[in-house]
Design an enzyme around this catalytic site. Structure first.
Site, PDB file in Angstrom:
ATOM      1  N   GLN A 296     -20.517  21.019   7.362  1.00 54.35           N
ATOM      2  CA  GLN A 296     -19.626  21.887   6.598  1.00 54.35           C
ATOM      3  C   GLN A 296     -18.730  22.745   7.487  1.00 54.35           C
ATOM      4  O   GLN A 296     -17.623  23.092   7.088  1.00 54.35           O
ATOM      5  CB  GLN A 296     -20.454  22.828   5.698  1.00 54.35           C
ATOM      6  CG  GLN A 296     -21.284  22.132   4.657  1.00 54.35           C
ATOM      7  CD  GLN A 296     -22.114  23.102   3.851  1.00 54.35           C
ATOM      8  OE1 GLN A 296     -21.781  24.286   3.775  1.00 54.35           O
ATOM      9  NE2 GLN A 296     -23.191  22.631   3.248  1.00 54.35           N
ATOM     10  N   CYS A 297     -19.193  23.092   8.666  1.00 55.27           N
ATOM     11  CA  CYS A 297     -18.512  24.109   9.476  1.00 55.27           C
ATOM     12  C   CYS A 297     -18.054  23.522  10.799  1.00 55.27           C
ATOM     13  O   CYS A 297     -18.587  22.504  11.269  1.00 55.27           O
ATOM     14  CB  CYS A 297     -19.464  25.294   9.703  1.00 55.27           C
ATOM     15  SG  CYS A 297     -18.723  26.664  10.601  1.00 55.27           S
ATOM     16  N   THR A 298     -17.072  24.165  11.419  1.00 62.07           N
ATOM     17  CA  THR A 298     -16.553  23.719  12.715  1.00 62.07           C
ATOM     18  C   THR A 298     -17.429  24.183  13.870  1.00 62.07           C
ATOM     19  O   THR A 298     -17.048  24.056  15.025  1.00 62.07           O
ATOM     20  CB  THR A 298     -15.130  24.260  12.928  1.00 62.07           C
ATOM     21  OG1 THR A 298     -15.178  25.697  12.848  1.00 62.07           O
ATOM     22  CG2 THR A 298     -14.176  23.729  11.887  1.00 62.07           C
TER      23      THR A 298
ATOM     24  N   ARG B 110     -18.032  21.731  16.598  1.00 61.01           N
ATOM     25  CA  ARG B 110     -16.842  21.116  17.204  1.00 61.01           C
ATOM     26  C   ARG B 110     -15.939  22.185  17.806  1.00 61.01           C
ATOM     27  O   ARG B 110     -14.746  22.256  17.474  1.00 61.01           O
ATOM     28  CB  ARG B 110     -16.092  20.294  16.149  1.00 61.01           C
ATOM     29  CG  ARG B 110     -16.944  19.210  15.522  1.00 61.01           C
ATOM     30  CD  ARG B 110     -16.252  18.563  14.351  1.00 61.01           C
ATOM     31  NE  ARG B 110     -16.030  19.494  13.255  1.00 61.01           N
ATOM     32  CZ  ARG B 110     -16.945  19.844  12.350  1.00 61.01           C
ATOM     33  NH1 ARG B 110     -18.164  19.358  12.426  1.00 61.01           N
ATOM     34  NH2 ARG B 110     -16.671  20.672  11.385  1.00 61.01           N
TER      35      ARG B 110
END
Length: 365
Positions: free
Chosen positions: A353-355, A358
């Protein structure tokens, strides 16, 4: 009794001129002052007491003292002008030390004809050289001019710097894109985000600091805007805390909730109208749907940066520049969808769901 100041008396003053053989302009005012002091000067003999003079001296020696360091005078750089003749200038005193001199007793130097043809002093504004904020703006403008000089002569730096940018999302992508926009000289940047700064944000999101996380966290949009102003005082940055209505997320069956959604739609629509470029930098696909439709409806350029678990997409959609024809319409983030946008994060784990997993890709967005 009273004695006149003897000819050849020494008068010292601090000379600001950097030329040893040329006194500064303040000497002219000093000599005029000495010539006007009829019977007003006092002098001190070497080893004696202060005496009052009855008339101005006809000749004086001028010692031009020049500072070597703060509070220290240099003997080598100081000079002495001998036997300087003083004219006799008639003046009257009002009894309070204020002298009045007839206009025909002196001639004004240093004045020039201004734009209206009248004599007056010439003034120069030094704020561009002394004001740190104006110096910063000049440095930023110089960066843009250097880009155009050799690398891209056709670059319209004025069009770039005057663009009003709306950033939907003040997270990892929003912070990275905002810094790049500042590098291109963009002054007007508006953040839209509904969240607050969390303790995990500052290490990945470059516009936030540890202090922004305290006391429950500052609103992300406002904190990001404040950071841009700290980086460059000439930035016109602002933040709006707003939750973007999304398809697939049902609204509670109550008048207050429904009215809140309508207010959010209208506020977002007004923000899109007030800006030139809309950047879609949110965490989910469905949160991009409404601003995509609004950007197309108002003929705005929309740039979508999508960083998924295993995908990375940057695209520009909306209308082509200087064209409103339907045939000139660019691609759309949702054109290839075979189903309507829905809640895409409902059945996903946190790393999907979240960066957060990355961090490297976000900075090249």
């Amino acid at each position: 009794g009273e004695e006149e100041l003897p000819s050849g008396a020494m008068v010292a003053f601090v000379d600001t001129s950097h030329l040893c053989d040329s006194p500064g302009a303040t000497l002219r005012n000093l000599l005029f002052f000495l010539a006007c002091q009829n019977g007003k000067l006092r002098y001190r003999r070497s080893g004696g007491d202060s005496q009052a003079q009855s008339q101005s001296p006809s000749q004086v020696n001028i010692l031009c003292l020049r500072e070597e360091k703060l509070g220290r005078f240099s003997v080598a750089r100081s000079t002495c002008l001998r036997d300087v003749n003083l004219p006799t200038i008639a003046c009257t005193s009002d009894g309070e030390g204020i002298l009045s001199v007839k206009p025909d007793a002196y001639s004004v130097v240093g004045w020039e004809h201004n734009a209206r043809g009248a004599l007056g002093p010439r003034s120069i504004k030094l704020s561009s050289m002394l004001d740190p904020k104006q110096r910063a703006e000049s440095a930023v403008d110089l960066n843009l001019k250097l880009m155009r000089w050799r690398a891209l002569p056709s670059l319209r730096v004025d069009a770039v710097s005057s663009s009003k940018c709306l950033l939907l999302g003040a997270g990892t992508l929003g912070c990275a894109v905002a810094r790049v926009l500042q590098g291109w000289g963009c002054r007007k940047i508006t953040f839209v985000d509904s969240g607050d700064v969390a303790f995990s944000n500052p290490v990945r999101q470059s516009l936030f600091e540890f202090e922004d996380c305290l006391d429950g966290g500052k609103p992300k949009a406002a904190a990001a805007a404040e950071a841009l102003v700290r980086i460059f005082p000439g930035a016109d940055a602002s933040g709006v805390k707003l939750s973007i209505p999304m398809p697939g997320y049902p609204v509670k069956d109550c008048p207050e909730a429904q009215q809140g959604v309508l207010d959010s739609v209208n506020q977002l629509d007004q923000l899109v109208q007030d800006h030139d470029i809309v950047f879609l930098l949110t965490d989910t696909r469905e949160s991009r749907w409404l601003p995509t439709v609004q950007s197309l409806a108002h003929g705005k350029i929309a740039v979508s940066v999508a960083l998924g678990f295993d995908t990375f997409l940057v695209m520009r959609h909306g209308y082509r520049m200087n064209s409103s024809s339907v045939t000139e319409r660019l691609g759309c983030y949702f054109c290839s969808d075979v189903s309507a946008p829905t809640d895409s994060s409902k059945n996903r784990t946190l790393d999907q769901q979240c960066t957060v997993v990355r961090p490297g890709l976000a900075f090249i967005a």
